[in-house]
Design an enzyme around this catalytic site. Structure first.
Site, short mmCIF file in Angstrom:
data_model
loop_
_atom_site.label_atom_id
_atom_site.label_comp_id
_atom_site.label_asym_id
_atom_site.label_seq_id
_atom_site.Cartn_x
_atom_site.Cartn_y
_atom_site.Cartn_z
N GLY A 175 18.29 106.67 56.75
CA GLY A 175 18.42 107.18 58.11
C GLY A 175 18.37 106.16 59.22
O GLY A 175 18.46 106.51 60.39
N ARG A 233 -20.43 86.25 52.93
CA ARG A 233 -20.79 85.67 54.23
C ARG A 233 -22.26 85.95 54.52
O ARG A 233 -22.67 87.10 54.48
CB ARG A 233 -19.92 86.26 55.34
N TYR A 288 -7.91 81.70 41.49
CA TYR A 288 -8.25 83.09 41.81
C TYR A 288 -7.96 83.35 43.29
O TYR A 288 -7.81 82.42 44.10
CB TYR A 288 -9.72 83.40 41.50
N ARG A 292 20.51 106.35 44.31
CA ARG A 292 19.71 105.15 44.54
C ARG A 292 18.32 105.39 43.96
O ARG A 292 17.93 106.54 43.71
CB ARG A 292 19.59 104.85 46.04
N SER A 328 -12.54 76.49 47.95
CA SER A 328 -12.09 77.82 48.32
C SER A 328 -11.36 77.68 49.65
O SER A 328 -11.95 77.23 50.64
CB SER A 328 -13.26 78.78 48.47
N GLY A 332 -10.08 78.69 52.97
CA GLY A 332 -10.30 79.70 54.01
C GLY A 332 -9.06 79.78 54.89
O GLY A 332 -8.99 79.14 55.94
N THR A 333 -8.09 80.56 54.46
CA THR A 333 -6.78 80.53 55.11
C THR A 333 -6.76 81.17 56.48
O THR A 333 -5.82 80.96 57.25
CB THR A 333 -5.72 81.17 54.21
N ASN A 334 -7.79 81.98 56.82
CA ASN A 334 -7.84 82.52 58.19
C ASN A 334 -7.99 81.38 59.20
O ASN A 334 -7.19 81.21 60.11
CB ASN A 334 -9.00 83.51 58.34
N ASP A 335 -9.05 80.58 59.03
CA ASP A 335 -9.28 79.46 59.95
C ASP A 335 -8.25 78.35 59.74
O ASP A 335 -7.87 77.66 60.69
CB ASP A 335 -10.70 78.90 59.78
N ARG A 369 30.14 105.13 56.21
CA ARG A 369 28.68 105.15 56.06
C ARG A 369 28.14 103.75 55.80
O ARG A 369 28.78 102.94 55.15
CB ARG A 369 28.29 106.07 54.90
N LYS A 406 24.43 101.62 48.48
CA LYS A 406 25.31 102.80 48.39
C LYS A 406 26.63 102.44 47.72
O LYS A 406 27.10 103.15 46.82
CB LYS A 406 25.53 103.37 49.78
N ARG A 461 -21.35 81.68 50.92
CA ARG A 461 -21.07 80.69 51.96
C ARG A 461 -22.30 80.55 52.86
O ARG A 461 -22.80 81.53 53.40
CB ARG A 461 -19.87 81.12 52.80
N HIS A 517 14.49 113.61 57.14
CA HIS A 517 14.15 112.24 57.54
C HIS A 517 12.65 112.04 57.61
O HIS A 517 12.11 111.04 57.12
CB HIS A 517 14.78 111.94 58.90
N GLU A 560 -10.78 74.62 55.21
CA GLU A 560 -10.28 75.42 56.33
C GLU A 560 -9.83 74.56 57.50
O GLU A 560 -9.50 75.09 58.57
CB GLU A 560 -11.35 76.42 56.78
N CYS A 585 -10.04 82.64 49.90
CA CYS A 585 -10.92 83.74 50.31
C CYS A 585 -10.57 84.30 51.68
O CYS A 585 -11.31 85.09 52.23
CB CYS A 585 -12.38 83.30 50.28
N MET A 624 20.48 103.62 59.85
CA MET A 624 21.77 103.19 60.40
C MET A 624 22.70 104.40 60.51
O MET A 624 22.30 105.52 60.27
CB MET A 624 22.34 102.06 59.54
#
Length: 882
Positions: A103, A560, A859, A338, A771, A773-776, A94, A24, A616, A454, A752, A839, A105
């Site tokens: 809205g 899978r 990838y 804005r 590859s 396996g970022t979950n595990d 303000r 602002k 897999r 709002h 993983e 993946c 603050m």
């Protein structure tokens, strides 16, 4: 004495100082710089807010003196004095965050009016009613924001006065009415505080600035920041600006406008205004405003000046502008500009149109569209063949379609929506405190307010359907009902909202899948021209694979196979395989399963022909294909009590014995993945045969097949992968020899486990690809179970910012990300041509994609519907980091 500058005059600012002055403050300074009419002001910086927050609210050294000096300079420039009984200066106080938080603050208007100055305000304006209206507004806003007095204290008194006078609108009250209301408000305030509050305007100013600082940490702001990934360390600026008045009579007005339609992106007149009102009346939905087009007949000169200013600001900022304005006695003032919050459809159309207009480049357009916003374009709409008789109609505030049971409070919506129930939040009008309920609702319906209220602004920003200002409905909060056309709908009843038309329907209408338009296709095509990262999808059936291809996936990064085993007609054979007493018997059952697996792979390979598919091999422990231990124990117990037939009892006891034998205390780290393949080599052999035969069959039938990539899961040791690779290579060779054909097959592994990342150089020697396996990998690195953590403590960690984000939603860059980076570096150092991808679910998270780009992955792979998001996020990462 401190050398830090905490207060900037309007003439000292510009958009380049946005991190310091907030959106602002930088916006009004930039408008002043290019000649747009703006009331004079000064800004207290975000650094002052941050310093106060870090010191338990104590102001940093020098701020109080700089605030007083800034006020003095403002008084000199305007020729008015705060608190003067002769020529008083009135100001607004303000908030102004760096990232737009509409809205969330607090604001105080008309500061400087008092018993001593109200007469001068009336005399200078020639309007006594106006002066007392300003005074009663100030008492209420100051009481609520600074002193923490409940809003209903004032609202109840105002409602009682209007009822006593027999009027419906605030504007129908006379000067005498408002003067009496001021006395009432002061009495109520003193009663609430247990004594008289300060009437010193200089002390009020300091306390108002302090209150805005505090509002940065209020609950609704915290919720909004978490939902929009805004750091609490940014702080808010505070803007102290000379008041201009839209409530001076019929030649004054206030309003909000956009340079383009924020719902559709079309370049057309869009906005609302109110005559004889102040800005909070419009944005809070207190009165239902009038369409901006009607202003041409009411205040024609100001209307034409506003149109020219809107064009000037959009051309200067090179983006759709969201502007607030006030007209005081026919003179236009701009209070804010804005970059406008907009729907996903509007963001895409605006970007494409502005490129066509020559305002921005394609690259700038890509950086302007948030990848997550594309998700909203894939939301459903109402089936056009459904019954089309609405029970009510309001304003089309945020497009899309929503179906849900009714919730009448934000807390109720948050509780039910948080448990997965689809709810529609029904309110008289939403307030910033409702944010936690809005964000988990399918849609929002309000009785009051317009398309810049709002509710509308927040819903559009979150991609939530909203119908605002629905006329002739009666909401009973005590009974928890809304009455529409004499029919009462309660919490168990369902409504359907059409946010594109403003229509409300009884019951649950059928929805249809969203269809992407040409603008959408144009944007993702631009993204494809820019990005380096490939984008694949996670899919394990024909439907998902086809959807992925439709949305531009360049292959499957994770197929899978365990889900295929879970299908009802396969499960009996899988269980017989598990219960086999000998290897020969087990191999016989695997031979029965093989053609089922082959058929599954043929469907997927047909959908993805010409593209790579990473399959897999079986990953979960075998007990997942068997009944639950407790359930099976109870079944055997019941059969024993019922004296069931001996053969049935024997079969169930044998199954129970096998379930007990396979039971593990921590199955996630037990006999699964490559460990299962080592114990039962017939499983990876059968799956490999099914994969090769399916690939050859599809090539025979379709003329082309997929790029076959076989992935071995849960590898921690080089020797594990070497063992399983030998099985796969031998089986592939046997199948190709028998078929007399050739087929390129690559063999890799999923990284993983932390050890796999640490010794990635060793594992790479026997891998064609990695590859991640970022979950595990997240579970095993941080040492938390996702299912348990998300149900128990993880939300507390995020709320208290012990963790900045849920690490299963956006990657833990330092920890899990550090292992990914190490694995990529060591793997590619050992084998320069090693292909590396990801993946896990992080493959569809825009912030994680930025990290994967910088880390050098080749990838990402994500769910089919997030493929467009990943394509855009990958392009933005390339533009940002090269």
């Amino acid at each position: 004495m401190t050398s830090t500058k905490y207060v900037y005059d309007l003439s000292e600012g510009s958009m380049e100082l946005k991190p310091l002055l907030g959106g602002k403050g930088a916006g009004i300074a930039e408008m002043k710089r290019i000649g747009v009419p703006v009331p004079d002001a000064f800004t207290v910086t975000t650094e002052a807010c941050v310093a106060a927050m870090r010191n338990n609210g104590q102001w940093p050294e020098g701020l109080a003196d700089q605030l007083a000096a800034g006020l003095k300079r403002l008084e000199e420039r305007t020729g008015k004095v705060l608190g003067s009984p002769d020529n008083p200066l009135l100001v607004s106080v303000r908030s102004g965050a760096v990232m737009s938080m509409p809205g969330m603050m607090d604001t105080i208007l008309n500061l400087g009016i008092s018993d001593q100055s109200v007469a001068a305000v009336a005399q200078l304006a020639g309007n006594e009613r106006f002066a007392w209206d300003c005074y009663r507004r100030f008492i209420q806003m100051y009481g609520e924001v600074v002193e923490g007095i409940e809003s209903h204290v004032y609202e109840d008194a105002l409602t009682a006065l209007k009822t006593a006078r027999g009027v419906e609108s605030d504007t129908d009250l006379t000067a005498a009415d408002l003067k009496g209301l001021v006395d009432t408000f002061k009495q109520l305030s003193n009663e609430a505080l247990g004594g008289e509050w300060t009437s010193d305007p200089h002390e009020q100013l300091s306390r108002a600035v302090e209150a805005v600082f505090r509002s940065w940490l209020n609950p609704r702001a915290e919720v909004y920041r978490r939902a929009n990934n805004i750091s609490r360390d940014l702080g808010t600026a505070v803007n102290v600006q000379q008041m201009v008045f839209g409530n001076r009579g019929e030649t004054s007005a206030t309003g909000v406008c956009f340079s383009r339609n924020p719902a559709t992106g079309v370049k057309e007149l869009y906005g609302e205004f109110l005559v004889n009102a102040q800005g909070e009346d419009v944005v809070a939905g207190i009165r239902t405003p009038r369409p901006l087009a009607e202003m041409e007949s009411v205040l024609p000169e100001a209307f034409q000046e506003l149109l020219a200013t809107m064009s000037t600001l959009e051309q200067h900022q090179k983006d759709m502008q969201d502007m607030e304005f006030t007209i005081e006695d026919r003179k236009l003032y701009m209070l804010q500009t804005r970059n406008g919050k907009r729907t996903a459809a509007a963001a895409v159309k605006t970007a494409v149109d502005m490129v066509a207009e020559g305002l921005i480049t394609k690259e700038e357009a890509l950086l302007r569209i948030e990848p997550a916003a594309l998700d909203a374009l894939l939301h459903p709409s109402i089936d056009p063949n459904a019954p089309d008789k609405p029970v009510a109609k309001g304003l089309p505030a945020s497009p899309g379609a929503a179906v849900g049971a009714l919730a009448f409070t934000a807390d109720d919506a948050a509780a039910r929506g948080g448990q997965g129930e689809k709810v529609i939040l029904v309110r008289f009008e939403t307030t910033p405190d409702d944010i936690h309920g809005v964000m988990v609702s399918q849609g929002v319906m309000t009785a009051h307010g317009g398309m810049t209220s709002h509710a509308a602004v927040v819903a559009r920003g979150m991609g939530i359907t909203c119908v605002a200002g629905v006329q002739d409905i009666k909401i009973d909060l005590e009974a928890k009902t809304v009455t529409i056309d004499q029919v009462a709908y309660g919490e168990s009843d369902v409504l359907t909202l059409n946010g594109s038309t403003g229509e409300v329907f009884a019951g649950a209408l059928p929805l249809v899948e969203a269809k992407v338009n040409q603008d959408f296709e144009t944007v993702v095509a631009w993204a494809d021209q820019v990005r380096r990262l490939g984008v694949r999808a996670n899919a394990e059936n024909f439907e998902d694979a086809s959807t992925a291809r439709k949305y531009g996936a360049e292959g499957i990064g994770l197929c899978r196979t365990e889900h295929m085993f879970m299908v009802a007609d396969r499960l009996p054979a899988v269980r017989r395989m598990i219960l086999s007493d000998s290897e020969a018997e087990r191999n016989q059952v695997l031979a029965e399963i093989l053609p089922m697996q082959q058929a599954d792979f043929e469907e997927i390979f047909t959908a993805m022909k010409g593209l790579p598919v990473t399959v897999r091999l079986l990953d979960p422990p075998l007990h997942e294909f068997l009944p639950n231990l407790v359930d099976q124990s109870l079944l055997v117990q019941r059969l024993e009590l019922e004296q069931a037939p001996a053969d049935q009892l024997a079969a169930e006891r044998a199954l129970l014995a096998k379930v007990k034998g396979l039971h593990e205390q921590n199955p996630m780290l037990g006999t699964r993945g490559c460990r299962l393949g080592l114990l039962w080599p017939g499983i990876p052999e059968m799956q490999t045969r099914a994969i090769v035969r399916a690939a050859l069959a599809v090539r025979q039938r379709e003329g082309q097949t997929v790029g076959v990539e076989i992935m071995i899961p849960l590898v921690a040791l080089r020797a594990e992968l070497a063992d399983q690779r030998a099985i796969v290579e031998r089986t592939v060779a046997e199948e190709l020899a028998a078929a007399g054909q050739a087929l390129d097959v690559t063999i890799g592994t999923m990284i993983e486990l932390p050890r796999a990342a640490v010794v990635a150089d060793q594992i790479a020697q026997v891998a064609d690809f990695f590859s991640f396996g970022t979950n595990d990998l997240t579970q095993t690195t941080i040492g938390i179970s996702r299912d348990d953590a998300e149900q128990s403590f993880l939300h507390v960690y995020v709320d208290r910012e012990i963790m900045p984000r849920n690490p299963f939603e956006s990657i833990d860059v330092d920890g899990v990300g550090g292992l990914v980076k190490l694995g990529v570096e060591k793997g590619k150092a050992a084998k320069p041509g090693l292909k590396c991808g990801v993946c896990g679910e992080h493959g569809g998270d825009p912030d994680s994609i930025k990290f994967f780009h910088r880390t050098g992955l080749d990838y990402v792979s994500c769910s089919p519907f997030r493929v467009p998001i990943a394509r855009l996020a990958a392009a933005r990462a390339q533009l940002l980091y090269g």
